[in-house]
Design an enzyme around this catalytic site. Structure first.
Site, PDB file in Angstrom:
ATOM      1  N   GLU A 121      25.738  96.129  30.962  1.00 13.94           N
ATOM      2  CA  GLU A 121      24.355  95.754  30.660  1.00 13.94           C
ATOM      3  C   GLU A 121      23.479  96.975  30.510  1.00 13.94           C
ATOM      4  OE1 GLU A 121      23.205  93.253  33.935  1.00 13.94           O
ATOM      5  OE2 GLU A 121      25.047  92.059  33.742  1.00 13.94           O
ATOM      6  N   LYS A 123      20.419  99.200  31.453  1.00 15.60           N
ATOM      7  CA  LYS A 123      19.641  99.374  32.684  1.00 15.60           C
ATOM      8  C   LYS A 123      18.184  99.486  32.246  1.00 15.60           C
ATOM      9  CE  LYS A 123      19.549 102.418  36.742  1.00 15.60           C
ATOM     10  NZ  LYS A 123      18.205 102.087  37.049  1.00 15.60           N
ATOM     11  N   ASP A 125      14.358 100.038  32.361  1.00 12.73           N
ATOM     12  CA  ASP A 125      13.590 100.958  33.195  1.00 12.73           C
ATOM     13  C   ASP A 125      12.217 100.360  33.488  1.00 12.73           C
ATOM     14  OD1 ASP A 125      13.084 103.144  34.655  1.00 12.73           O
ATOM     15  OD2 ASP A 125      12.815 104.525  32.972  1.00 12.73           O
ATOM     16  N   TYR A 233      18.703  89.549  35.665  1.00  6.45           N
ATOM     17  CA  TYR A 233      20.110  89.952  35.571  1.00  6.45           C
ATOM     18  C   TYR A 233      20.929  89.719  36.841  1.00  6.45           C
ATOM     19  CZ  TYR A 233      17.599  94.014  37.383  1.00  6.45           C
ATOM     20  OH  TYR A 233      16.761  94.824  38.086  1.00  6.45           O
ATOM     21  N   LYS A 320      23.829 106.815  34.336  1.00  7.24           N
ATOM     22  CA  LYS A 320      22.483 107.145  33.844  1.00  7.24           C
ATOM     23  C   LYS A 320      22.549 108.139  32.696  1.00  7.24           C
ATOM     24  CE  LYS A 320      18.952 107.000  36.577  1.00  7.24           C
ATOM     25  NZ  LYS A 320      18.034 107.134  37.711  1.00  7.24           N
ATOM     26  N   CYS A 414     -12.277 133.378  31.786  1.00 10.26           N
ATOM     27  CA  CYS A 414     -12.358 131.933  31.567  1.00 10.26           C
ATOM     28  C   CYS A 414     -12.670 131.657  30.093  1.00 10.26           C
ATOM     29  CB  CYS A 414     -13.436 131.330  32.456  1.00 10.26           C
ATOM     30  SG  CYS A 414     -13.760 129.604  32.094  1.00 10.26           S
ATOM     31  N   CYS A 417     -16.507 130.050  30.223  1.00 10.86           N
ATOM     32  CA  CYS A 417     -17.722 130.753  30.650  1.00 10.86           C
ATOM     33  C   CYS A 417     -17.549 132.264  30.678  1.00 10.86           C
ATOM     34  CB  CYS A 417     -18.170 130.242  32.021  1.00 10.86           C
ATOM     35  SG  CYS A 417     -17.074 130.769  33.347  1.00 10.86           S
ATOM     36  N   CYS A 432     -10.855 129.794  37.457  1.00 13.83           N
ATOM     37  CA  CYS A 432     -12.157 130.356  37.108  1.00 13.83           C
ATOM     38  C   CYS A 432     -13.005 130.214  38.372  1.00 13.83           C
ATOM     39  CB  CYS A 432     -12.775 129.555  35.956  1.00 13.83           C
ATOM     40  SG  CYS A 432     -14.536 129.881  35.790  1.00 13.83           S
ATOM     41  N   CYS A 438     -19.855 127.399  35.532  1.00 14.38           N
ATOM     42  CA  CYS A 438     -18.922 127.219  34.412  1.00 14.38           C
ATOM     43  C   CYS A 438     -19.137 125.797  33.867  1.00 14.38           C
ATOM     44  CB  CYS A 438     -17.481 127.401  34.885  1.00 14.38           C
ATOM     45  SG  CYS A 438     -16.282 127.079  33.589  1.00 14.38           S
TER      46      CYS A 438
HETATM   47  S1  IVH Z   1      21.820  94.838  38.996  1.00 15.65           S
HETATM   48  C1  IVH Z   1      22.390  94.580  43.874  1.00 15.65           C
HETATM   49  N1  IVH Z   1      21.315  95.089  36.453  1.00 15.65           N
HETATM   50  O1  IVH Z   1      18.080  99.412  38.364  1.00 15.65           O
HETATM   51  C2  IVH Z   1      21.739  95.357  42.759  1.00 15.65           C
HETATM   52  N2  IVH Z   1      19.939  96.304  37.969  1.00 15.65           N
HETATM   53  O2  IVH Z   1      18.780 101.787  39.940  1.00 15.65           O
HETATM   54  C3  IVH Z   1      21.664  94.542  41.527  1.00 15.65           C
HETATM   55  N3  IVH Z   1      18.121  97.562  36.893  1.00 15.65           N
HETATM   56  O3  IVH Z   1      17.653  98.024  41.552  1.00 15.65           O
HETATM   57  C4  IVH Z   1      20.987  95.270  40.427  1.00 15.65           C
HETATM   58  N4  IVH Z   1      18.586  96.985  34.820  1.00 15.65           N
HETATM   59  O4  IVH Z   1      15.916  97.457  39.632  1.00 15.65           O
HETATM   60  C5  IVH Z   1      20.963  95.465  37.695  1.00 15.65           C
HETATM   61  N5  IVH Z   1      20.968  95.156  34.168  1.00 15.65           N
HETATM   62  C6  IVH Z   1      20.608  95.533  35.383  1.00 15.65           C
HETATM   63  C7  IVH Z   1      19.505  96.390  35.627  1.00 15.65           C
HETATM   64  C8  IVH Z   1      19.209  96.765  36.940  1.00 15.65           C
HETATM   65  C9  IVH Z   1      17.765  97.670  35.601  1.00 15.65           C
HETATM   66  C10 IVH Z   1      17.408  98.248  37.998  1.00 15.65           C
HETATM   67  C11 IVH Z   1      17.269  97.428  39.250  1.00 15.65           C
HETATM   68  C12 IVH Z   1      18.091  98.169  40.252  1.00 15.65           C
HETATM   69  C13 IVH Z   1      17.964  99.570  39.747  1.00 15.65           C
HETATM   70  C14 IVH Z   1      19.023 100.481  40.306  1.00 15.65           C
END
Ligand code: IVH
Length: 675
Positions: A121, A123, A125, A233, A320, A414, A417, A432, A438
């Site tokens: 999946e 991740k 942000d 998720y 990451k 500066c 001034c 400054c 100023c």
């Molecule tokens: S699963 C038990 N799935 O990333 C933990 N987390 O750095 C289950 N996050 O705490 C988390 N996308 O806030 C999961 N597809 C995804 C995610 C995801 C973003 C976040 C989430 C997690 C953090 C960890």
């Protein structure tokens, strides 16, 4: 890792732990990180490496063992009711290294004999959220908080369009939780930051900070405008009818819940790595921010067998992405004077696309940094988005240096001034020193004083400039002597604009002390430090009388801030301005009666609670009070209604029925607050 003595390791461990605590606070509570995620993760990795090498220094309260907390720790400023999570809300282990994904897979394969698959999946942000549904209706939304208890943000979450309050379809368990991420798509983020720039408000560093800052807004209507989105998720229920994670998420989608359309099933870790490689490139085209890929074991029985560590599940991990970089020519350098006199070099760049936005400027921090990079005008430079709003220059491409590239001269005086700059050795910054005359510093102080998080006065750049040009304002207290006649002499000013400014000045007299302290613009005293100092000292007089030692006794105050406060309050000019602001009527002490309120929805209502609830009675009482209601012990004619949980007191119910007082359930009460 290189060899290190035990003593040096202990010192390094302590120092990283301290830094990580500060970064956690900046990231989760203030939504204003000062380092990039990558730098943070590297510090965390170093800490974990040292703790593994020297297990005798492992402690359960180390940041390596805890989930970062988004809870406001200062109880005087609690703005949301905190509620215990039914199941702890953990984080994920992470890596930047694909080899470690094979280790992750090997660990699973070693303890599990049956075949398993993965769910791969994106991740997202954003900021984590936990939604609870009961009988197909949304009953509560909690942030992750410290993993054990979270902030109740239900009244805000109902303003996110993609989150349904009622489910469609069928087949959901009577009670379940579904967790996910609230995020802000790039488009909404750019719109918000643009607006904030126009209103002279601080911009958000990235969509993640914008999402969590918006989720914690006190005004749900303001939050509705923010364009937040949600993706879910992780399905959890005591009564889980599904065999796999993917089945559960597909069912959730059929009930109308927002889920990701980018997830894929993988039959091996190699398959999962292909998914990662695809998205490492493709993510640049997504309309929202992703910082990696999450790989989860798909079979729920295997997840159960693998279980959790204190911080994260053993059945999932995150890969990451390295921060995106762009390489572009440096055109020129501006030297900007801030309201505290600090001179910051800012690079003007050939515009370049970076993580969803076009970058034209980047910070060079200070002269030392420029020397370290050996930067020349005309160089191709590498830019990255770090924790701050302005991206930073992390290196130069020396192979591309043009022949006519020249070394920039850091100014001696500066740029505004002309005063000779002084260098603060400890902070490697140039200042400054002309604080009284100023113009940039003077005007900057007024703009900051009037900004929304300070005194919220209708004072933009242009107004401050006009008032200053006319000679009406020089020190902050001058604002409170402005007359309507004076204001009407400003270009284009009419009755209405003059009245509005005077009215907002009048209103600023009821702004709480912590914001007045922030508004003064003392170097290094941001919103949070001001809040903390206000809570600790209670009045400006007590703060001004504090000795260096008194200040250093406070955990969050270091030597730089302590010295700055001492020198600020030793300055006769500051004392005189504070006295004048005090006489003008600004609050220079904490108002003990001031209590934080979430809404007036229960204003004037007397509410009796009886029975057992899904949350503690203390939490329920807090919810009532923070929405303006009164929790009373016994039923009388004056009782507005009773909230009855499981097994309510029969006497109370009998009496209520006799007096014709309404009895409502916990769910009905929750709905009442969400409307
Ligand atoms: S699963 C038990 N799935 O990333 C933990 N987390 O750095 C289950 N996050 O705490 C988390 N996308 O806030 C999961 N597809 C995804 C995610 C995801 C973003 C976040 C989430 C997690 C953090 C960890």
């Amino acid at each position: 890792m290189a060899k290190i003595t035990k003593k040096a390791a202990q010192e390094r461990i302590n120092s990283i732990r301290k830094d990580l605590e500060i970064h956690n606070h900046n990231y989760y509570v203030l939504n204003a990180p000062t380092i990039s995620d990558f730098e943070y993760d590297m510090l965390m990795q170093e800490l974990m490496g040292l703790e593994n090498m020297f297990p005798e220094f492992k402690t359960s309260d180390s940041p390596s063992q805890k989930v970062g907390s988004d809870l406001e720790t200062d109880s005087s400023s609690l703005e949301f009711v905190q509620i215990n999570h039914k199941y702890p809300m953990l984080s994920l282990g992470n890596t930047y290294n694909k080899d470690e994904l094979f280790d992750f897979n090997d660990r699973i394969a070693k303890s599990i004999q049956t075949p398993y698959t993965f769910s791969c999946e994106l991740k997202f942000d954003g900021t984590a959220i936990c939604l609870s549904y009961k009988n197909g209706e949304l009953i509560r939304a909690l942030t992750r908080g410290d993993g054990t208890k979270g902030d109740d943000v239900s009244r805000n979450v109902v303003n996110i369009k993609s989150i349904p309050q009622k489910l469609t379809g069928s087949g959901w368990p009577e009670e379940f939780e579904i967790r996910g991420e609230i995020f802000m798509p790039f488009e909404a983020f750019d719109r918000l930051n643009h607006e904030r720039e126009e209103n002279e408000e601080t911009q958000f560093a990235n969509p993640r900070n914008a999402a969590s800052g918006s989720l914690k807004l006190q005004n749900p209507l303001e939050m509705r405008e923010r364009g937040l989105d949600c993706v879910l998720y992780h399905f959890i229920s005591d009564d889980n009818p599904f065999k796999t994670h993917i089945d559960a998420i597909e069912a959730a989608a059929s009930w109308g819940l927002p889920t990701s359309t980018y997830s894929r099933k993988a039959y091996s870790i190699e398959d999962a790595i292909k998914y990662i490689e695809y998205w490492d490139e493709k993510r640049k085209t997504l309309p929202f921010a992703t910082d990696g890929i999450v790989i989860k074991v798909n079979e729920l029985d295997i997840q159960r067998q693998l279980g959790f560590t204190s911080k994260s599940p053993r059945w999932a991990t995150a890969y990451k992405f390295k921060p995106e970089q762009a390489c572009t020519p440096l055109l020129s350098i501006d030297y900007q004077v801030g309201r505290t006199g600090a001179v910051t070099p800012v690079a003007n760049l050939e515009p370049v696309q970076l993580s969803g936005t076009v970058v034209k400027r980047a910070s060079l921090h200070n002269k030392d940094q420029m020397d370290l990079l050996d930067i020349h005008i005309g160089d191709y430079v590498y830019v990255e988005k770090g924790g701050e709003i302005i991206p930073k220059i992390t290196g130069i491409e020396s192979s591309k240096r043009p022949l006519n590239a020249r070394r920039p001269d850091f100014p001696m005086t500066c740029p505004d001034c002309g005063a000779t700059l002084v260098r603060d050795e400890e902070q490697a910054k140039h200042y400054c020193p002309n604080i009284d005359f100023c113009p940039t510093q003077i005007k900057g102080r007024f703009v900051h004083f009037g900004s929304r998080k300070a005194l919220d006065i209708l004072l933009g750049d242009a107004t401050v400039d006009a008032l200053y040009q006319k000679g009406y304002i020089h020190t902050l207290d001058d604002l409170y002597n402005l007359t309507k006649e004076q204001l009407l002499t400003l270009d284009g000013w009419k009755d209405k604009s003059a009245d509005n400014l005077l009215e907002s000045l009048d209103k600023s007299k009821s702004v709480p002390f912590e914001r007045v302290l922030f508004a003064l613009g003392i170097r290094h005293i941001g919103e949070t430090t001001a809040k903390m100092l206000a809570t600790h000292f209670k009045s400006i007089d007590a703060l001004a009388d504090a000795t260096r030692d008194d200040l250093l006794e406070i955990d969050e105050i270091g030597e730089i801030v302590a010295d700055e406060l001492i020198s600020y309050f030793n300055d006769q000019r500051h004392k005189s301005i504070i006295e004048k602001l005090k006489s003008a009527g600004l609050k220079m002490a904490i108002d003990e009666n001031e209590s934080k309120k979430l809404s007036d929805k229960l204003q004037g209502l007397s509410i009796v609670i009886s029975g057992v609830f899904s949350i503690s009675r203390e939490e329920l009482k807090q919810i009532i009070e923070s929405n303006g209601g009164k929790n009373v012990g016994s039923v009388s004619q004056k009782t507005s209604f009773i909230i009855a949980g499981d097994n309510p007191g029969p006497e109370k119910i009998k009496k209520a029925e006799k007096l014709g007082i309404k009895i409502i359930s916990e769910d009905e009460f929750n709905k009442m607050l969400m409307q």
